[in-house]
Write a protein that holds these residues in place. Structure first.
Motif, PDB file in Angstrom:
ATOM      1  N   ILE A   1       1.234  10.952  -3.787  1.00  0.00           N
ATOM      2  CA  ILE A   1       0.646  10.685  -5.098  1.00  0.00           C
ATOM      3  C   ILE A   1      -0.599   9.825  -4.935  1.00  0.00           C
ATOM      4  CG2 ILE A   1       0.999   9.499  -7.301  1.00  0.00           C
ATOM      5  CD1 ILE A   1       3.973  10.348  -7.104  1.00  0.00           C
ATOM      6  N   VAL A   2      -0.505   8.778  -4.161  1.00  0.00           N
ATOM      7  CA  VAL A   2      -1.644   7.887  -3.942  1.00  0.00           C
ATOM      8  C   VAL A   2      -2.815   8.640  -3.303  1.00  0.00           C
ATOM      9  CG1 VAL A   2      -2.442   5.905  -2.586  1.00  0.00           C
ATOM     10  CG2 VAL A   2      -0.281   5.778  -3.839  1.00  0.00           C
ATOM     11  N   ASP A   3      -2.506   9.573  -2.402  1.00  0.00           N
ATOM     12  CA  ASP A   3      -3.550  10.313  -1.685  1.00  0.00           C
ATOM     13  C   ASP A   3      -3.962  11.607  -2.382  1.00  0.00           C
ATOM     14  OD1 ASP A   3      -3.582   8.354   0.223  1.00  0.00           O
ATOM     15  OD2 ASP A   3      -2.315   9.424   1.656  1.00  0.00           O
TER      16      ASP A   3
ATOM     17  N   PRO B   1     -13.061   7.740  -3.973  1.00  0.00           N
ATOM     18  CA  PRO B   1     -13.377   6.865  -2.851  1.00  0.00           C
ATOM     19  C   PRO B   1     -12.495   5.645  -2.682  1.00  0.00           C
ATOM     20  CG  PRO B   1     -14.944   6.540  -4.628  1.00  0.00           C
ATOM     21  CD  PRO B   1     -14.089   7.728  -5.016  1.00  0.00           C
ATOM     22  N   SER B   2     -11.788   5.205  -3.754  1.00  0.00           N
ATOM     23  CA  SER B   2     -11.033   3.958  -3.667  1.00  0.00           C
ATOM     24  C   SER B   2      -9.592   4.168  -4.113  1.00  0.00           C
ATOM     25  CB  SER B   2     -11.682   2.880  -4.539  1.00  0.00           C
ATOM     26  OG  SER B   2     -13.002   2.637  -4.130  1.00  0.00           O
ATOM     27  N   PRO B   3      -8.689   4.558  -3.198  1.00  0.00           N
ATOM     28  CA  PRO B   3      -7.294   4.795  -3.585  1.00  0.00           C
ATOM     29  C   PRO B   3      -6.601   3.527  -4.037  1.00  0.00           C
ATOM     30  CG  PRO B   3      -7.511   4.789  -1.209  1.00  0.00           C
ATOM     31  CD  PRO B   3      -8.904   4.722  -1.761  1.00  0.00           C
ATOM     32  N   PRO B   4      -5.750   3.632  -5.062  1.00  0.00           N
ATOM     33  CA  PRO B   4      -4.988   2.450  -5.513  1.00  0.00           C
ATOM     34  C   PRO B   4      -3.862   2.133  -4.548  1.00  0.00           C
ATOM     35  CG  PRO B   4      -4.319   4.380  -6.727  1.00  0.00           C
ATOM     36  CD  PRO B   4      -5.465   4.817  -5.843  1.00  0.00           C
ATOM     37  N   ARG B   5      -3.347   0.920  -4.641  1.00  0.00           N
ATOM     38  CA  ARG B   5      -2.203   0.571  -3.817  1.00  0.00           C
ATOM     39  C   ARG B   5      -0.934   1.187  -4.424  1.00  0.00           C
ATOM     40  NH1 ARG B   5       1.389  -3.190  -5.741  1.00  0.00           N
ATOM     41  NH2 ARG B   5       0.716  -4.519  -7.464  1.00  0.00           N
TER      42      ARG B   5
ATOM     43  N   LEU C   1      -4.237  -0.509 -10.523  1.00  0.00           N
ATOM     44  CA  LEU C   1      -3.167  -0.679  -9.544  1.00  0.00           C
ATOM     45  C   LEU C   1      -2.109   0.413  -9.657  1.00  0.00           C
ATOM     46  CD1 LEU C   1      -2.585  -4.547  -9.586  1.00  0.00           C
ATOM     47  CD2 LEU C   1      -3.970  -3.197  -8.014  1.00  0.00           C
ATOM     48  N   MET C   2      -2.086   1.114 -10.785  1.00  0.00           N
ATOM     49  CA  MET C   2      -1.109   2.183 -10.994  1.00  0.00           C
ATOM     50  C   MET C   2      -1.754   3.519 -10.662  1.00  0.00           C
ATOM     51  SD  MET C   2       0.677   0.883 -14.548  1.00  0.00           S
ATOM     52  CE  MET C   2      -0.881   0.574 -15.400  1.00  0.00           C
ATOM     53  N   ALA C   3      -1.175   4.234  -9.703  1.00  0.00           N
ATOM     54  CA  ALA C   3      -1.749   5.505  -9.278  1.00  0.00           C
ATOM     55  C   ALA C   3      -1.665   6.543 -10.393  1.00  0.00           C
ATOM     56  CB  ALA C   3      -1.004   6.021  -8.039  1.00  0.00           C
ATOM     57  N   PRO C   4      -2.734   7.306 -10.618  1.00  0.00           N
ATOM     58  CA  PRO C   4      -2.701   8.374 -11.622  1.00  0.00           C
ATOM     59  C   PRO C   4      -2.000   9.621 -11.074  1.00  0.00           C
ATOM     60  CG  PRO C   4      -4.845   8.322 -10.574  1.00  0.00           C
ATOM     61  CD  PRO C   4      -4.066   7.169  -9.990  1.00  0.00           C
ATOM     62  N   MET C   5      -1.470  10.425 -11.971  1.00  0.00           N
ATOM     63  CA  MET C   5      -0.777  11.651 -11.561  1.00  0.00           C
ATOM     64  C   MET C   5      -0.935  12.722 -12.629  1.00  0.00           C
ATOM     65  SD  MET C   5       3.256  12.164 -10.554  1.00  0.00           S
ATOM     66  CE  MET C   5       3.805  11.737 -12.226  1.00  0.00           C
ATOM     67  N   PRO C   6      -1.345  13.945 -12.254  1.00  0.00           N
ATOM     68  CA  PRO C   6      -1.405  15.062 -13.212  1.00  0.00           C
ATOM     69  C   PRO C   6       0.010  15.553 -13.516  1.00  0.00           C
ATOM     70  CG  PRO C   6      -2.021  15.821 -11.030  1.00  0.00           C
ATOM     71  CD  PRO C   6      -1.814  14.345 -10.914  1.00  0.00           C
ATOM     72  N   VAL C   7       0.559  15.107 -14.633  1.00  0.00           N
ATOM     73  CA  VAL C   7       1.985  15.298 -14.896  1.00  0.00           C
ATOM     74  C   VAL C   7       2.400  16.751 -15.098  1.00  0.00           C
ATOM     75  CG1 VAL C   7       2.498  13.006 -15.762  1.00  0.00           C
ATOM     76  CG2 VAL C   7       1.545  14.699 -17.309  1.00  0.00           C
ATOM     77  N   LEU C   8       1.462  17.619 -15.445  1.00  0.00           N
ATOM     78  CA  LEU C   8       1.849  19.024 -15.625  1.00  0.00           C
ATOM     79  C   LEU C   8       2.188  19.698 -14.305  1.00  0.00           C
ATOM     80  CD1 LEU C   8      -0.560  20.314 -18.427  1.00  0.00           C
ATOM     81  CD2 LEU C   8       1.687  19.238 -18.614  1.00  0.00           C
TER      82      LEU C   8
ATOM     83  N   VAL D   1       8.222   6.970 -11.220  1.00  0.00           N
ATOM     84  CA  VAL D   1       8.509   7.886 -10.116  1.00  0.00           C
ATOM     85  C   VAL D   1       9.616   7.255  -9.288  1.00  0.00           C
ATOM     86  CG1 VAL D   1       7.590   9.168  -8.150  1.00  0.00           C
ATOM     87  CG2 VAL D   1       6.098   8.620 -10.101  1.00  0.00           C
ATOM     88  N   CYS D   2      10.811   7.826  -9.369  1.00  0.00           N
ATOM     89  CA  CYS D   2      11.986   7.288  -8.686  1.00  0.00           C
ATOM     90  C   CYS D   2      12.244   8.153  -7.446  1.00  0.00           C
ATOM     91  CB  CYS D   2      13.207   7.336  -9.594  1.00  0.00           C
ATOM     92  SG  CYS D   2      12.918   6.761 -11.282  1.00  0.00           S
ATOM     93  N   SER D   3      12.084   7.571  -6.250  1.00  0.00           N
ATOM     94  CA  SER D   3      12.190   8.410  -5.057  1.00  0.00           C
ATOM     95  C   SER D   3      12.786   7.646  -3.881  1.00  0.00           C
ATOM     96  CB  SER D   3      10.814   8.943  -4.666  1.00  0.00           C
ATOM     97  OG  SER D   3      10.920   9.839  -3.568  1.00  0.00           O
ATOM     98  N   SER D   4      13.543   8.381  -3.068  1.00  0.00           N
ATOM     99  CA  SER D   4      14.044   7.847  -1.806  1.00  0.00           C
ATOM    100  C   SER D   4      13.111   8.214  -0.656  1.00  0.00           C
ATOM    101  CB  SER D   4      15.454   8.394  -1.520  1.00  0.00           C
ATOM    102  OG  SER D   4      15.444   9.820  -1.465  1.00  0.00           O
ATOM    103  N   SER D   5      11.975   8.852  -0.979  1.00  0.00           N
ATOM    104  CA  SER D   5      11.014   9.299   0.035  1.00  0.00           C
ATOM    105  C   SER D   5       9.702   8.535  -0.095  1.00  0.00           C
ATOM    106  CB  SER D   5      10.744  10.799  -0.116  1.00  0.00           C
ATOM    107  OG  SER D   5       9.644  11.195   0.686  1.00  0.00           O
ATOM    108  N   PRO D   6       9.395   7.646   0.839  1.00  0.00           N
ATOM    109  CA  PRO D   6       8.082   6.981   0.813  1.00  0.00           C
ATOM    110  C   PRO D   6       6.926   7.974   0.877  1.00  0.00           C
ATOM    111  CG  PRO D   6       9.573   5.861   2.333  1.00  0.00           C
ATOM    112  CD  PRO D   6      10.247   7.144   1.938  1.00  0.00           C
ATOM    113  N   GLU D   7       7.161   9.138   1.468  1.00  0.00           N
ATOM    114  CA  GLU D   7       6.110  10.146   1.548  1.00  0.00           C
ATOM    115  C   GLU D   7       5.729  10.688   0.172  1.00  0.00           C
ATOM    116  OE1 GLU D   7       4.157  11.662   4.309  1.00  0.00           O
ATOM    117  OE2 GLU D   7       4.646   9.555   4.648  1.00  0.00           O
ATOM    118  N   ALA D   8       6.679  10.732  -0.738  1.00  0.00           N
ATOM    119  CA  ALA D   8       6.350  11.184  -2.094  1.00  0.00           C
ATOM    120  C   ALA D   8       5.378  10.214  -2.743  1.00  0.00           C
ATOM    121  CB  ALA D   8       7.623  11.302  -2.931  1.00  0.00           C
ATOM    122  N   PHE D   9       5.618   8.915  -2.586  1.00  0.00           N
ATOM    123  CA  PHE D   9       4.692   7.918  -3.113  1.00  0.00           C
ATOM    124  C   PHE D   9       3.309   8.060  -2.471  1.00  0.00           C
ATOM    125  CE2 PHE D   9       8.703   5.108  -3.495  1.00  0.00           C
ATOM    126  CZ  PHE D   9       9.002   5.635  -4.736  1.00  0.00           C
ATOM    127  N   ARG D  10       3.303   8.222  -1.143  1.00  0.00           N
ATOM    128  CA  ARG D  10       2.021   8.323  -0.437  1.00  0.00           C
ATOM    129  C   ARG D  10       1.231   9.526  -0.903  1.00  0.00           C
ATOM    130  NH1 ARG D  10      -0.379  11.190   2.947  1.00  0.00           N
ATOM    131  NH2 ARG D  10       1.432  12.491   3.388  1.00  0.00           N
TER     132      ARG D  10
END
Length: 276
Positions: free
Chosen positions: A150-152, A267-271, A234-241, A139-148
């Motif tokens: 995904i984690v959330d 209950p336990s979000p990854p970093r 440690l790697m956040a999961p993502m529904p790629v579809l 995931v290549c992004s200039s937006s920290p919110e995009a990362f957040r």
């Protein structure tokens, strides 16, 4: 799916990261070991061995080195003919040569350090390497919110409500060869593991091949540090579809209301794996 039928699918967005390698294959037939090796000219393992794609060993073969050690020491990548899984692995070596060499180097080093016990049962680091190698997305992004998001697990916010922002700031590059294989016949429930790559605002405007080259360099650096892959969680999961354009239904808001596919946070979000 046969080679001819797959050609249209291979032009779809999930395969964009492999487009450079795919464009060099014969359009009408499966590539041979020799043609793949030719396309991989210049690709080397971390130990300096030229990468070559070779038939799998037979049961009676005296060569006993483990798969990853054999690659590191000889450059020989066992590849089954006319097999999508192994073909996508070969194409990943061609598209992401530095990253694949770094992942292979860690496998080989850990095997050498820990011996037979590690070979019989992968430890958490090699498990994490394998999970990303098989099913990872950068995931290549200039937006920290995009990362957040995904984690959330804020999938509808990320993919639908903030779609314009996502398309302006973020690119998704499929890395895993098993993931590419699944995209030949995608199904609801496909999940990838992610590595987050912070980029500048101009990254999204680059041609895909330039983006892949940058991601390759980033991943090679990322996987040199074992702290980055101490365990797969440690790697956040993502529904790629859910990625816009990666499924026909991403043009419909209701698609993102599927609570089974786009499930809520546990209950336990990854970093933020891969962030610095």
């Amino acid at each position: 799916m046969d080679w001819t039928a797959a050609r249209q699918a291979l032009r779809s967005p999930p395969f964009a990261s492999l487009a450079g390698a795919l464009s060099r294959l014969d359009a009408d037939r499966w590539p041979t070991h020799g043609s793949l090796t030719s396309i991989a000219s210049g690709v080397r393992t971390s130990r300096g061995m030229p990468v070559r794609f070779v038939p799998p060993r037979g049961n009676g073969d005296g060569e006993r080195r483990y798969y990853e050690l054999r690659i590191a020491e000889t450059g020989e990548v066992e590849t089954r003919p006319a097999n999508w899984h192994d073909l996508f692995n070969a194409l990943s070596w061609i598209a992401f040569p530095r990253a694949k060499a770094a992942i292979n180097a860690q496998h080989a080093a850990i095997l050498e350090e820990r011996g037979e016990a590690e070979a019989l049962r992968r430890g958490p680091e090699r498990d994490a390497l394998t999970v990303f190698d098989e099913g990872g997305v950068v995931v290549c992004s200039s937006s920290p919110e995009a990362f957040r998001r995904i984690v959330d697990f804020e999938w509808k916010e990320l993919f639908w409500r903030r779609r314009a922002e996502l398309q302006a700031t973020t690119r998704f590059l499929a890395f895993g060869h098993a993931l590419h294989e699944k995209f030949l016949d995608p199904f609801i429930g496909m999940v990838a593991k992610t590595v987050f790559m912070p980029v500048d605002a101009g990254f999204a405007a680059l041609e895909v091949r330039a983006q892949v080259a940058r991601a390759d360099e980033f991943l090679a650096h990322h996987f040199r540090d074992r702290a980055n892959f101490a365990k797969a969680k440690l790697m956040a999961p993502m529904p790629v579809l859910g990625i816009p354009g990666w499924h026909p239904s991403t043009s419909e808001e209701s698609f993102y209301d599927d609570a089974v596919h786009f499930r809520k946070q546990g209950p336990s979000p990854p970093r933020l794996a891969g962030s610095r």
